[in-house]
Design an enzyme around this catalytic site. Structure first.
Site, PDB file in Angstrom:
ATOM      1  N   SER A 185      10.068   4.390  -4.469  1.00 11.67           N
ATOM      2  CA  SER A 185      10.189   3.224  -3.592  1.00 11.67           C
ATOM      3  C   SER A 185       8.835   2.952  -2.976  1.00 11.67           C
ATOM      4  CB  SER A 185      11.222   3.463  -2.487  1.00 11.67           C
ATOM      5  OG  SER A 185      11.103   2.483  -1.464  1.00 11.67           O
ATOM      6  N   SER A 227       8.018   0.749  -0.355  1.00 10.59           N
ATOM      7  CA  SER A 227       8.023   0.737   1.112  1.00 10.59           C
ATOM      8  C   SER A 227       8.209   2.144   1.660  1.00 10.59           C
ATOM      9  CB  SER A 227       9.109  -0.210   1.642  1.00 10.59           C
ATOM     10  OG  SER A 227      10.403   0.250   1.313  1.00 10.59           O
ATOM     11  N   GLY A 276       7.974  -2.821  -2.875  1.00 17.02           N
ATOM     12  CA  GLY A 276       6.866  -2.383  -3.721  1.00 17.02           C
ATOM     13  C   GLY A 276       7.244  -2.202  -5.171  1.00 17.02           C
TER      14      GLY A 276
END
Length: 342
Positions: free
Chosen positions: A90, A92, A256
């Site tokens: 992930s 973020s 992201g």
């Protein structure tokens, strides 16, 4: 205070998306690799329920568990827990984890630049942090290999009929759809409708297209990414997106892994090449500054290595506890905030 356990958490958000980090009180799960450990967490669900369910959590929250790295090149490993998934990567959450590691001193900060290698379940990522005055001000992540899977695929979606989508992987798996093509706008007042429609599109894409990663056993599409048309200024592409996260919420950050997946699609279409830049903008107008580092091959599949850059802020610390007599030790979910029928 009476409690049978204490879990130490640093609260953080990256460009608006919550990514709390467990820094103590939880032993590393079993597993020979961080991937294996993440699968154990996903199957067991005890920790996921404890930190994500009410009254300690909620559908808006992501929680990251720091673990010792398995790869000697990494300084830290971590496992990501999202409302519906325990994903490979992930963006973020990577930015939150890196910020917490540096701002709290778990990993020593070097100003003006701190470089480190972190190990999420999906593979090593290289991190470069711009640091000043004891604060990690911007985190730059060299992401895992990302690739387009299907372009211009057609699926049938309840209430929408036949729509055209792309599917791609950017550290997690996405179905991408032009927002206007399904009658939607990417705006805060549309978040509930985007979330509900996105979950329906994700379900249809899984049923009709499916997904399988060429190098691990990730075998479903996690998210729907709504996109607005690109614009270009001074050679940089700009694009707004909204990612619907199961069971039904919109990512507050530009996502992201979603930006990575979108760049993989743009690369496959010939719109981007190594060195080109892309700015992803979220539903609340926050930005990730992204680019393509290089082209790679992933078990015979053409892929790119994306770079994601964004900011995160520590917003608090807390200790999660549980009284032995608490009837809700594993928490609970209610459909008013945790959709169950989408």
């Amino acid at each position: 205070m009476r409690t049978s356990r204490v879990v130490h958490v640093v609260s953080c958000h990256a460009e608006g998306e919550v990514g709390d980090v467990i820094v103590g009180g939880v032993a590393p799960p079993p597993g020979e690799t961080v991937w294996d450990q993440s699968r154990w967490i996903a199957r067991d669900e005890t920790l996921r329920n404890f930190v994500l369910n009410e009254p300690r959590g909620g559908v808006f929250r992501h929680v990251n568990l720091l673990v010792p790295p398995k790869d000697p090149r990494a300084q830290m490993g971590w496992i990501i827990m999202e409302p519906a998934d325990t994903p490979p990567m992930s963006g973020s959450n990577a930015i939150c984890v890196a910020t917490v590691l540096l701002d709290t001193g778990i990993i020593p900060m070097q100003e003006p630049i701190t470089r480190m290698v972190l190990e999420p379940p999906g593979g090593l990522i290289e991190v470069e942090a711009e640091c000043r005055g004891g604060k990690a001000e911007r985190i730059r992540v060299r992401n895992v290999p990302s690739f387009a899977d299907r372009l211009d695929a057609r699926i049938e979606v309840e209430g929408l009929g036949t729509i055209t989508v792309d599917t791609a992987y950017g550290g997690d798996s996405f179905v991408l759809v032009d927002a206007a093509s399904v009658g939607m706008r990417i705006a805060p007042d549309q978040a509930r409708d985007l979330a509900e429609m996105g979950v329906r599109i994700t379900r249809a894409a899984n049923e009709q297209l499916g997904f399988r990663h060429p190098a691990n056993d990730w075998s479903h599409i996690s998210f729907c990414q709504f996109t607005d048309p690109l614009s270009e200024r001074d050679g940089v592409l700009y694009g707004r997106n909204a990612v619907a996260i199961r069971p039904g919420k919109i990512d507050r950050s530009p996502t992201g892994t979603g930006c990575s997946a979108r760049m993989a699609v743009l690369h496959a279409r010939g719109r981007m090449k190594p060195g080109d830049r892309f700015v992803g903008r979220s539903i609340i107008d926050t930005e990730f500054h992204c680019s393509i580092a290089d082209e790679v091959e992933l078990n015979g599949k053409r892929a790119i290595r994306p770079i994601i850059s964004g900011r995160a802020w520590v917003i608090g610390t807390k200790q999660l506890m549980v009284d032995p007599d608490d009837p809700f030790q594993n928490g609970y979910r209610l459909s008013d905030t945790w959709p169950m029928d989408l």
